[in-house]
Design an enzyme around this catalytic site. Structure first.
Site, short mmCIF file in Angstrom:
data_model
loop_
_atom_site.label_atom_id
_atom_site.label_comp_id
_atom_site.label_asym_id
_atom_site.label_seq_id
_atom_site.Cartn_x
_atom_site.Cartn_y
_atom_site.Cartn_z
N ASP A 52 0.85 -1.19 0.00
CA ASP A 52 0.00 0.00 0.00
C ASP A 52 0.88 1.24 0.00
O ASP A 52 2.11 1.15 0.13
CB ASP A 52 -0.97 0.01 1.20
N LYS A 77 -4.40 0.65 -3.44
CA LYS A 77 -5.66 -0.01 -3.10
C LYS A 77 -6.56 0.91 -2.30
O LYS A 77 -6.11 1.90 -1.71
CB LYS A 77 -5.39 -1.29 -2.30
#
Length: 315
Positions: A173, A196
């Site tokens: 991430d 994401k």
């Protein structure tokens, strides 16, 4: 407080006695004699079975599941050492629980990382020794010295020895990019980033991959893996984008709920973890390999005891 020259003692709660014993063995000392039990109503009782007056005490206790029990054990042990006139008390937290709530992300949120810092200080800790805090700024929540050890060099060494070709380090991430870049620097490899969206806690959705992974061996790196939803989805997405072998790595294997099943069924070839949190026997699967952090903690404790630089460990 300068306590160099006084006796050094390593104690452990019930959270990770195996790691505490390994640290003590690395230092060439015996693990301190103590016992942490519960009364029939669940209250925690602590007995320190040897004198600690004037000694340099290190209490090894990750606040892993059951988090609240192990946190209370640590606080009660610190209080016991303080009242027993220990010379200096260092709380050794291989894993610092409650670290994910480190800011007010929305209205009326608690900041539990700060609350735990206050509790440890109030209990009587003179110093904190931790590894891979979820956010480095948690060091600033304490008004006592904090030594922050890094898991990245330990994990990177494993992959250096594997000598993988066409390697790309992947951040699962946007929040882990700094960690991924540091990891990639050790391996002299490029990085990629998974973008994401997380609609709610412990639920993630893969959106896009920034960087080139097609035909590459990839290593996913994070500080902790909890339910493994993010890491499993990331591994499967990387395979769909053409990655060859997918490896995953983290310092803190929380691995709660469906984590092991997700990892076992995912595209992850190997998951490399450390022993900051003990892995129960039922969670040992072929994909998982554990590296010990005991030598690094032992070196850090030795340096704290001798009042010399801890940061030099990673130079």
């Amino acid at each position: 407080m300068n306590t160099s020259g006084s006796e050094i003692k390593i104690f452990s709660g019930n959270a990770n006695k195996a790691l505490a014993k390994e640290i003590a063995d690395n230092l060439g000392v015996n693990l301190g004699s103590s016992e942490v039990t519960t009364f029939s109503d669940g209250e925690i009782a602590c007995n320190i079975n040897e004198t600690v007056r004037g000694t340099d005490v290190f209490v090894v206790q990750p606040t892993c599941p059951p988090v609240n029990d192990y946190l209370m054990e640590l606080l009660i042990m610190i209080d016991a050492f303080k009242r027993a006139s220990a010379g200096r008390i260092t709380a050794v937290l291989p894993y610092y629980g409650y670290a994910r709530q480190d800011r007010k992300a929305k209205a009326r949120d608690p900041i539990t990382a700060k609350l735990v810092a206050d509790l440890l200080t109030t209990a009587g800790a003179d110093r904190i020794l931790a590894m891979d805090l979820h956010a480095a700024q948690i060091q600033g929540y304490f008004n006592i010295p904090v030594d922050h050890l890094l898991g990245v060099p330990i994990l990177a060494k494993y992959f250096q020895e594997k000598n993988l070709s066409d390697l790309v380090v992947v951040s699962p991430d946007l929040g882990s990019v700094t960690r991924a870049r540091a990891f990639a620097n050790h391996l002299d490899a490029p990085i990629a980033i998974i973008d994401k969206r997380r609609p709610r806690a412990n639920v993630s959705e893969i959106m896009n991959i920034i960087g080139e992974v097609d035909g590459k061996n990839v290593i996913l790196i994070d500080d902790m893996i909890d339910t493994a939803g993010t890491i499993a989805q990331a591994a499967n997405a990387l395979k769909e984008f053409g990655a060859k072998d997918v490896f995953a790595s983290c310092t803190h294997p929380v691995l709660s709920g469906p984590a092991m099943d997700r990892i076992d069924k995912s595209a992850i070839k190997e998951l490399i973890i450390t022993n900051t949190i003990p892995l129960p026997e039922e969670k040992h699967i072929e994909k998982v390999k554990t590296i010990s952090v005991a030598p690094v903690f032992a070196e850090a404790i030795s340096r704290i005891y001798r009042n010399i630089s801890v940061s030099k460990i990673f130079d």
